[in-house]
Write a protein that holds these residues in place. Sequence first.
Motif, PDB file in Angstrom:
ATOM      1  N   VAL A 241      -2.320  30.258  20.460  1.00 38.33           N
ATOM      2  CA  VAL A 241      -2.726  29.677  21.737  1.00 38.33           C
ATOM      3  C   VAL A 241      -4.111  30.153  22.124  1.00 38.33           C
ATOM      4  CG1 VAL A 241      -2.210  29.689  24.196  1.00 38.33           C
ATOM      5  CG2 VAL A 241      -0.398  29.323  22.575  1.00 38.33           C
ATOM      6  N   THR A 242      -4.376  31.438  21.874  1.00 40.24           N
ATOM      7  CA  THR A 242      -5.713  31.945  22.171  1.00 40.24           C
ATOM      8  C   THR A 242      -6.761  31.199  21.358  1.00 40.24           C
ATOM      9  OG1 THR A 242      -4.578  34.063  22.175  1.00 40.24           O
ATOM     10  CG2 THR A 242      -6.944  34.089  22.577  1.00 40.24           C
ATOM     11  N   ALA A 243      -6.444  30.981  20.074  1.00 40.11           N
ATOM     12  CA  ALA A 243      -7.400  30.262  19.237  1.00 40.11           C
ATOM     13  C   ALA A 243      -7.627  28.857  19.769  1.00 40.11           C
ATOM     14  CB  ALA A 243      -6.888  30.213  17.798  1.00 40.11           C
ATOM     15  N   LEU A 244      -6.539  28.191  20.178  1.00 35.44           N
ATOM     16  CA  LEU A 244      -6.670  26.837  20.711  1.00 35.44           C
ATOM     17  C   LEU A 244      -7.520  26.818  21.964  1.00 35.44           C
ATOM     18  CD1 LEU A 244      -3.144  25.204  20.464  1.00 35.44           C
ATOM     19  CD2 LEU A 244      -5.218  24.553  19.284  1.00 35.44           C
ATOM     20  N   TRP A 245      -7.262  27.792  22.845  1.00 35.90           N
ATOM     21  CA  TRP A 245      -7.988  27.843  24.113  1.00 35.90           C
ATOM     22  C   TRP A 245      -9.477  27.980  23.857  1.00 35.90           C
ATOM     23  CZ3 TRP A 245      -6.318  28.019  29.295  1.00 35.90           C
ATOM     24  CH2 TRP A 245      -7.287  28.406  30.222  1.00 35.90           C
TER      25      TRP A 245
ATOM     26  N   PRO B 133      -0.657  29.211  27.898  1.00 34.36           N
ATOM     27  CA  PRO B 133      -0.891  30.660  27.844  1.00 34.36           C
ATOM     28  C   PRO B 133       0.163  31.441  28.599  1.00 34.36           C
ATOM     29  CG  PRO B 133      -2.904  29.491  28.403  1.00 34.36           C
ATOM     30  CD  PRO B 133      -1.805  28.500  28.497  1.00 34.36           C
ATOM     31  N   MET B 134       0.569  30.908  29.765  1.00 37.46           N
ATOM     32  CA  MET B 134       1.553  31.629  30.559  1.00 37.46           C
ATOM     33  C   MET B 134       2.864  31.732  29.800  1.00 37.46           C
ATOM     34  SD  MET B 134       4.445  31.054  32.629  1.00 37.46           S
ATOM     35  CE  MET B 134       4.390  29.413  33.268  1.00 37.46           C
ATOM     36  N   THR B 135       3.295  30.622  29.201  1.00 37.78           N
ATOM     37  CA  THR B 135       4.535  30.634  28.439  1.00 37.78           C
ATOM     38  C   THR B 135       4.451  31.609  27.282  1.00 37.78           C
ATOM     39  OG1 THR B 135       4.579  28.282  28.905  1.00 37.78           O
ATOM     40  CG2 THR B 135       6.230  29.103  27.422  1.00 37.78           C
ATOM     41  N   SER B 136       3.292  31.607  26.624  1.00 34.90           N
ATOM     42  CA  SER B 136       3.140  32.461  25.468  1.00 34.90           C
ATOM     43  C   SER B 136       3.208  33.929  25.849  1.00 34.90           C
ATOM     44  CB  SER B 136       1.799  32.130  24.801  1.00 34.90           C
ATOM     45  OG  SER B 136       1.777  32.616  23.519  1.00 34.90           O
ATOM     46  N   VAL B 137       2.491  34.287  26.909  1.00 38.53           N
ATOM     47  CA  VAL B 137       2.500  35.685  27.349  1.00 38.53           C
ATOM     48  C   VAL B 137       3.913  36.084  27.762  1.00 38.53           C
ATOM     49  CG1 VAL B 137       1.749  37.197  29.215  1.00 38.53           C
ATOM     50  CG2 VAL B 137       0.091  35.761  28.046  1.00 38.53           C
ATOM     51  N   LEU B 138       4.564  35.211  28.523  1.00 37.26           N
ATOM     52  CA  LEU B 138       5.933  35.504  28.972  1.00 37.26           C
ATOM     53  C   LEU B 138       6.854  35.717  27.778  1.00 37.26           C
ATOM     54  CD1 LEU B 138       7.768  35.654  31.481  1.00 37.26           C
ATOM     55  CD2 LEU B 138       8.238  33.242  31.157  1.00 37.26           C
ATOM     56  N   PHE B 139       6.725  34.860  26.792  1.00 36.71           N
ATOM     57  CA  PHE B 139       7.594  34.990  25.619  1.00 36.71           C
ATOM     58  C   PHE B 139       7.335  36.293  24.882  1.00 36.71           C
ATOM     59  CE2 PHE B 139      10.604  32.946  22.888  1.00 36.71           C
ATOM     60  CZ  PHE B 139      10.416  33.562  21.675  1.00 36.71           C
TER      61      PHE B 139
END
Lengths: 303, 474, 217
Positions: free
Chosen positions: B39-43, B66-72
């Motif tokens: 996700v970071t790469a995509l962003w 990003p929020m979902t990813s961090v939460l996960f």
Amino acid sequence: MTILQSLAYLALFLVLPPLLPGVVNRVKSRLAGRQGPPLWQLYADLARLARKGAVYSRTTTWVFRAGPVVGLAAVASAGLLMAFGGAPAALSFAGDFILFAYLLALARFATVLAALDTGSSFEGMGAAREVTFASLAEPALFLCLITLARATGSISLSGMLGPALPLAWSRAAPALLLAAIALFVVALAENARIPVDDPNTHLELTMIHEVMVLDHSGPDLALILYGASLKLFLFGALFVRLVLGFSVQGLAGLGVFLAGVVAFAALIGVVESIMARLRLVRVPQLLVGASVLSAFGLVLLLR
Amino acid sequence: MFFVILAPLALAAVAFAVPSQGRRPLALLAGGLLHLAGVTALWLARPAPVLGGWLELDPLARVVLPMTSVLFCVCAVYAQGYLARRAERDNRVFVGGLLVLLSAMTVVALSQHLGLLWVAIELTTLTTAPLIYFDKSARSLEAAWKYLLVCSLGIALALLGTFFLALAGAGPGGPRSLLLADLTRAGVALSSPWVRAGFVFLLVGYGTKMGLAPLHSWKPDAYGEAPGLLGALLSGGVTSVGFIALARVVQVCSAAGESAFARDALVGMGLLSMALAAVFMIGQRDFKRMLAYSSVEHMGILALGLGLGGAAASGAMFHTVNNGLTKGVLFLAAGNIHRSYGSKRVDEVRGAARRLPISGPLFLAGFLAVTGSPPFSPFFSEFSILNGALGSGRWVVGGLYLFFLSVIFVGMGATVLKVVQGDPTGAPEVPASGDTWLTAGPPLLLLGLVLLLGLFLPRELKLVFDAAAARVGG
Amino acid sequence: MRMSAWTEMVFILVVVLDFFLLASSRLKAVIRAAAAQGALLAVMPLLLAWHTTELGHVLALSIGALVVKGIVIPRLLLWAIREASIRREVEPIVGFIPSLILGGVGVALAFAFSSAMPLPTPEQHAFIVPTALSTVWTGLLLVVSRRKAVSQVIGFLVLENGVFVFGLLLSDFMPAMVEAGVLLDLFAAVFVMGIVMFHINREFSSLDTEKLSVLKD
């Protein structure tokens, strides 16, 4: 010529019906692997009953004696409104199907009153059941007839079952098919056939129609049995005219019509052989189902 | 872009295959970290749409992914400690299901095709229902059944709504497609009665998935009985992607000129959700069910913001992020408290601040954050929604909003304070279930993030929220 | 009969099956009726689109739908009721007769509604929308009012049947992947429900959802 024709048909209507219960019983027996009674058994029964004397209970009044007579008279009058063979009915006017339905209801009412008149709780029970089921069958019958009226554009029985019917079938076959199925279910209910009522049962808890006529004897019973066969013939005529939906005049039409009525009786025999009687609480579901089916047919016509 | 979708799926397959109970949670961690990296790469890379425009990292996806990813990821770390403590339960389905969930949520966020969106949302329901039953108790089975049935019912209605929208575009001059780009480009060429009918069904369907009132009946049972970890992901991740789905529908409606109808419906349902949450929050005896009603409330706030449009819609986007992270704090902390006391009932649990020196105060801080106290970030997002309401002259809406928020603050506060304060002696205790770094660290980290976002919101993030709101037609 | 007369018959049969589903309490009969409805609907794409060029795609969809709706899912449900040894639905929350009447009213309203909302693609068969809405309404009634878990799953299946009918309107431009995805989701949903029902039966020794009412506020 037409008056003669109508009179001939009426004579047929008065003479032929006792054959139908014979057909039903014969089909049932054959399907059960037995030989079965002869087709004219009901005629013999009627003759035998007419020769006997009647026994009247001390608790009954004139209502009890009038019951069978009124019942027969009402059903026979309804026959005047019904179209037989390929011809129109003897009497027809706008809205006569309502009179038809209510004459049949009057016959039932007379029987019920006679049953209640005996003062026996047993017959009262049968009367209550019969009336409950009739109150559910009547909307179904009316919805069928209204569907038919809407499809053919006529509000007289002769018009509904007359030359407009083949045209209606080609345009609105599904709706008429649904109405026909619902009508068959109503016929089973009104004539006290399986799956609504078992005409051969001897068990108290399962009787509906039989128990109402339990106290009648001799000529009264003959009148009742004859009236029941007339009613069966009327429903058969209605069903056959609806289903056949073609107008064949004269003798050929009559022949086809009679064959159709016999087939109707045979069909009832087959249904009685395959199915068992429904539990009493399920009969309302069957009748409401028939109502909903014919209502759906009506909706299809209205859109 | 395929990497972020396929990596968790691959690890889910690995998790199903690995026979070792103890090693399996590592797959969760690996999946989370890989996803975060992707996700970071995509962003940073800002890629073009793929699959013929079916998947695109548009502003709405930038908000939620990003929020979902961090939460996960944080939950994956927590899971190491949690699953180690629950070693007696087979965690194959649990780990695999969570990874599939991550993949499905990613697809929902990225999807530009309404059909693919629907498939992914249905997948989130199917993959989480068995996980609610992780406890293998009668109550959790009941919760799982209700969740499965109600959400599947809603999703089926959402499918009908999707078909209605497709039909709206099926006329001779229409786009004949379910791609968002085509539908929004067609605009008023879409057949209006079908767009409205489609919106109604989609609101009911995706609203069920979000948990808006009156379609929220599954939430208290599901969140109440699910493990805290799953509750965090459900209330932080799944409801957020449900909101994204709803936002996409509003996107189409706005383009078709039906935005007034859509917005009124959203405002109404938003206020209804808040009202219902307020009523049921008072006197709530189970603190996990209380969190479920808090989720209903926040979904109501999101719907309200989306319905009000403009600055409020931008605030709603910000609130999606805040809600997700804060719910993570609350559910993980609540999970710790539940495990330590062996009970979720308020009359049996007290003194959490003393027995669990990190989780207890975290629960309290989380409560303050989620009800909108400064300096935590939900305050700022809720404030911008209020600003939007009052700024556009909707005094009644703004007034009701404030009123419900206050009632919820009081109701929730009473429950939370009862749990956190007091003397823990005499309360039931489950041995060896105090705070450890693996179980208390993750929620602490999430709280730190919430605080950070409140104190300092990077300008780039604000731009993304505004762009997302504009995308939806705000 | 003309081709469109056959399709009209099929739609009407679907609605009649809806009535049967609402009225019957014998679970085996209900499962078979839902399977018959699914099979009928699987044949619909062929009847409606037999003249288009993408016959292969339509055929694949029909066969897939037939296998899933007509064979696999009913087998699963029959297994479920055999496991739980139940044969009849108990009197539902909305009784059988009121359900039947509500279903009839729903059908009438569906026909009225669909004649009020003109289709953007008027060349399609006029019965698709009312049949779809009637079936959706039937499914909804079943899910909401029945007590046995199996009946609720059947309601869900019927609801998806209704949505499938509606999808037939869009068959010429809906990509195959989405249709396949929809079918797969249906299968997966019923599969998961079957598993959960198995657990419910094991836990409560019954599939009566009245027993699932401990959780409340």
